[in-house]
Each structure stands twice: as C-alpha cells, then as structure tokens.
Design an enzyme around this catalytic site. Sequence first.
Site, mmCIF file in Angstrom:
data_model
loop_
_atom_site.group_PDB
_atom_site.id
_atom_site.type_symbol
_atom_site.label_atom_id
_atom_site.label_comp_id
_atom_site.label_asym_id
_atom_site.label_seq_id
_atom_site.Cartn_x
_atom_site.Cartn_y
_atom_site.Cartn_z
ATOM 1 N N GLU A 41 -151.037 -45.283 -49.389
ATOM 2 C CA GLU A 41 -150.239 -44.083 -49.005
ATOM 3 C C GLU A 41 -148.891 -44.172 -49.462
ATOM 4 O O GLU A 41 -148.389 -45.380 -49.364
ATOM 5 C CB GLU A 41 -150.109 -43.752 -47.535
ATOM 6 N N LYS A 115 -151.599 -34.171 -47.923
ATOM 7 C CA LYS A 115 -151.705 -34.531 -46.527
ATOM 8 C C LYS A 115 -151.353 -33.534 -45.463
ATOM 9 O O LYS A 115 -150.577 -32.374 -45.684
ATOM 10 C CB LYS A 115 -150.763 -35.822 -46.058
ATOM 11 N N CYS A 151 -154.235 -41.310 -44.284
ATOM 12 C CA CYS A 151 -153.627 -41.878 -42.953
ATOM 13 C C CYS A 151 -153.983 -41.225 -41.972
ATOM 14 O O CYS A 151 -155.085 -41.017 -41.459
ATOM 15 C CB CYS A 151 -152.116 -42.347 -42.974
ATOM 16 N N SER A 197 -150.207 -47.864 -42.399
ATOM 17 C CA SER A 197 -150.360 -47.691 -40.998
ATOM 18 C C SER A 197 -149.691 -49.170 -40.446
ATOM 19 O O SER A 197 -150.100 -50.150 -40.556
ATOM 20 C CB SER A 197 -151.791 -47.840 -40.562
ATOM 21 N N GLY A 320 -127.979 -69.536 -35.252
ATOM 22 C CA GLY A 320 -127.040 -70.194 -34.333
ATOM 23 C C GLY A 320 -127.998 -71.044 -33.581
ATOM 24 O O GLY A 320 -128.739 -70.225 -32.548
ATOM 25 N N GLY A 324 -131.499 -73.593 -26.856
ATOM 26 C CA GLY A 324 -132.563 -72.627 -26.231
ATOM 27 C C GLY A 324 -133.681 -72.408 -27.087
ATOM 28 O O GLY A 324 -133.913 -72.588 -28.134
ATOM 29 N N SER A 327 -133.665 -69.544 -29.972
ATOM 30 C CA SER A 327 -132.926 -69.908 -31.184
ATOM 31 C C SER A 327 -133.965 -70.743 -31.945
ATOM 32 O O SER A 327 -134.098 -70.660 -33.070
ATOM 33 C CB SER A 327 -131.906 -70.540 -31.129
ATOM 34 N N GLU A 432 -133.994 -59.823 -22.976
ATOM 35 C CA GLU A 432 -132.697 -59.385 -22.771
ATOM 36 C C GLU A 432 -132.269 -58.304 -23.379
ATOM 37 O O GLU A 432 -131.131 -57.785 -22.475
ATOM 38 C CB GLU A 432 -132.316 -60.937 -23.712
ATOM 39 N N LYS A 543 -125.778 -50.676 -25.841
ATOM 40 C CA LYS A 543 -125.946 -52.037 -26.599
ATOM 41 C C LYS A 543 -127.057 -51.900 -27.694
ATOM 42 O O LYS A 543 -126.719 -52.373 -28.819
ATOM 43 C CB LYS A 543 -126.293 -53.081 -25.570
#
Length: 572
Positions: A41, A115, A151, A197, A320, A324, A327, A432, A543
């Site tokens: 498509e 379509k 689709c 898709s 960075g 942990g 990252s 998070e 945020k």
Amino acid sequence: MRIALAQINPTVGDFSGNLRKIAEFVERAAAEGAALVMFPELATCGYPPADLLEKESFVKRAEETLAAVAELTRGEGRPAVLCGSPMRCESSSGKRVRNVAALMEDGEIKFVQQKMLLPFYDVFDEQRYFEPAKNQALSVVNWKAVAITICEDAWNDKMFWPRQMYPVDPIEELMRQWAVLPQPLSGHRLILNISASPFWHGKLEVRQRMIGALAKRHRATVVMVNQVGANDSLIFDGGSFAVRPDGEVFAQANSFVEDLLVFETEEQGVGSGVESSAAETLGNESDAGGEDRVEKTWQALVLGTRDYLSKCGFRKAIVGLSGGIDSALVAAIAVEALGAENVRGIGMPSEFSSTGSVTDAEKLAQNLGIAFSTVPIRAIYEEFSTSLEPFFKGTEFGLAEENLQPRIRGSLLMALSNKTGALVLTTGNKSEMACGYCTLYGDMVGALAVIGDVYKTEVYELSRWVNREREVIPEDTLTKSPSAELRPGQKDTDSLPPYDVLDPIVRAYIEDYRSAEEIVRSQGVELELVRKVIRLVELSEYKRQQAAPVLKVSRKSFGMGRRFPIAARREV
C-alpha cells in the site's frame, strides 16, 4: 498464476529511491517468471505520508512515479504490477486524494481500485486525507479474474470479528460480483491484498487467522503483501503470505527484512469453503511462544532504530550509560542496528553514583566493543547548586535537586550530539514513562525513545535474551535493584511498586482501558495501590506529549496512537 510478493522498505517522500527499489524487485520477479508482482500500500510514497498528502506537489510526484512504474511493465514477457499509491480524485467534491491499488500491464495503468475502508483509530487517520471508494469491482490479470483490496478493506469480516468496524464489507461485495461471472472467469477465486500493516505483538498471527478465515469462508486463495521497515514510530514487519482456500498458509515471506516471495496459486486447490466463527479464529492475540515474542520484539526495535536514523540522514548514536539495565539494553540494540563503530557510550557519574554502576557501564561498553567516555557531573552540579543557593536556602534536599542531575546529563548529551552529529537515544522504558518516573529535559532528551513501549519486566526478558550466547549485559546489571541514583540509597521501589506488580496494572489501564475496580478484581491487588498508579499515569501526560518518538511494539503505545488531553479532570 505465478505471483511475486515484493515486500519492500520504502521511505516516505523518497520517490526516486522508492522507484529504484520497485524497479529492482520487478526485475527480480521477471527473472523468476512471475506473471504478477505485488507491492505494498502507498509503495510509491511510503506509508504513512501524513500531512504531506495535503501538498499537491507531493501527490503529483506520486502519480509521476506510478506512471514510471507502469513503464516497467512494457515489453514482451514483462510481469503485470499491482502497486499502491496516492492519486488525485476525479470528482469535484469530497477529499482531493484517494488511496489506490493500480494494476499495470503493457506500459499502462489498466485498472485502479480505490480503498473503501479508511481506518481512523489508534495510529491511523486515513479519513483525514482520503476519499473512500463508493464501490468495488473485479479486475482481470493474465486472463484470470481477481479481487483487489487494500489493507483495511480485508479487515471487516463479520464471521471473524465480534464487532464490525464498518457497515460494509468490500470483500463480500466483490464475492457477490464473482458469483455472477461468466465461465471461465468464475473459476478459482483469487483475492489480492496490498497492505501497510504496522507491527505489534501477535499481529502476524492475527493477520493469518483473519485471512485464513476469509479464505475458508469465500473458498478463495488470498494473498497479502505487507510493507516492511520503519517510518518514525511505526514498525512494519512484512511477513507477507498466501493462504489456500482451506485457510492454511502455503507461502510466507521473512519478517523484518525486505523479501521477494514467488509462488503458484493454481497448485493450492479449491478447498472446502467451511465458514469460521469469530470464537474459533480470533483466539489470543499474543505470540505463540514467549521466546518467539521476545525475539520479534528485539528484531522490531533493531529495525526501528536503524531505519529512524538512516531515513533521517544519520549514521551514529550516543547513549548515556548509567550502569543500569535500560541504558544497557538500548546500547545493545543500537549496536545491532548501527554497528559498534557507530555507537558511543557516555558515563556521567555523580556523587550518588555507585562504584558498581560506573564499572558496569565500562564493562558493557567493552563487551559491545563501543567507544566509551566518562564525564563526571559532580563539579557541574555543585556550580548549579551554588547558583541556586539563594532560592533553595533553608529547604530540604528533594525533587528539584534530584532533577538537576539528569538535566545536566541531558545538556551534556545534547552538546555532544550537536558537536558530533550523532543522535541521542533516550533510555526510558514504558513503565517509567507511564508513571512519570522520568525527568523532562533530563533523561527524556533525545531523538528516539527506543524502549519507550517496553515494560520494565520486558526489559529484563530482552536483556536475558541478548545474553543467551555470551555475557553482553553484565550480570551485576541484571541482578542489582533498579535505582535512578539521584540521592543516597535510592531505589525505584521508593516511588513505585515492584515492577512485577506495576506492569500488569499499567498494561491493563493503558492498553485495555480497564477501570481501577476491574483491575482489582482481575489481579487481586489493593484498590488504593491501583488508584495511586492510575493517578501517576494521568498526572504524567504532559511529560509524554513532550517525549521523543516511541518505537511501537504493543497494541497501544505512547504517541500518535494514544491521544489524551493534558488539562482535564480524571473522574472516570
């Protein structure tokens, strides 16, 4: 009929590049003796083009590209081509653009299927741009009747879905026309579908069950070609396939890579035509196996990262490295996507960073073979604190002081990005981002949220999968308690429930829109805890709307497919 499915990776707006790719696959299909080669498509312009469709010059360029594709079919023995493209509407009313599948033979566009069903949910907003088809019609390829669909036009089978999204079913309309075809056109039923898709967990399995049910119901061979590659947040897994009239897949392309799949349709038989109910076919939308799911997620994230950088004109990335697990996983994905020589890790320890975090970051970089530099932020943090002392004097150490640290790190990463031309990859996970356990203009800075649609528990699953053959991510990184290390002795569980408790709550609320009471009943957790998590999710919307694009791997990711107001009362 010998059909080739050209599963290509187009770039949005790269008409010349997309045309070269189409031409290459037409030649390959011709060499395989295909009578028809199918492209996805909107293959001429790439999917999704979004508001570029409102530019007349963009649509004109797409039509010129489609005409060039038609030229590829000119000459004896050349295969016919079925290709998706935007095209201007012929009527003077309604939307100005239509989404079409163009059938081309002998250097000309012989047939255009428009379509009909234009999705307007989750990440889709096709009703914003396209005029829907008013009807559907059968076409002929190589002296054989075919039903051409685009689709979503194949996604409204009332015998498969518990609830239809649209009042009409284009496939049913086409099959009614088939029933009155004269001989010999009314022989073997063949439904062709060109798609773009996007991927999410279990999507290929859903497609195959849905198309299998469709094939059985209409006693038809059904063929679907799907786009592969990534454009912004969306990842397209390919996985193009063909299904016999008995509902069984008999040919399938690879996933997450460009591929050309060639097969014969007549060899597949007519089938029984037994109808399937939604209860029999819909089933569970998750992947069959846990390891298979993890591997597909890895492949999707690698493809999404690689295409985002390359299609934006970048080759290098900066991560960075905190020591942990988040990252570490992002760095491993970046290396797989871009090569170790194109990834740089930056460690930015503060006075609260443990010795182990620094050594874990160094060991990870060594295991990955990437460049690694350390830029301590303690002195910079002290300078900030001195400047703010008149305002902070007499107050306790708290969130403001904590957030200074990731914001310093974010500034350093962006400075290095500006200087080197490498893109910063953010390292926050979905858990998070859901709860706002991240810092605006700090650890959220960057060009792409690689694992922003991956829950913390899934981060551990992926990291263990990365280590399946050798230790890439240090064992200490996998086993230590998660911590932002922004104050002495800090642990994630100081602010959040354990992730094995948090993630099912967040998933139920974000992806399934469950109420607090429903979550309590299904998961056996306390109502007060669920309400706390929901409040964190709602308060953090501001945020997320400022975050980097998130690579989508679940049914409901943060970004374009999840639209909620920031300023609103949350009473439901």
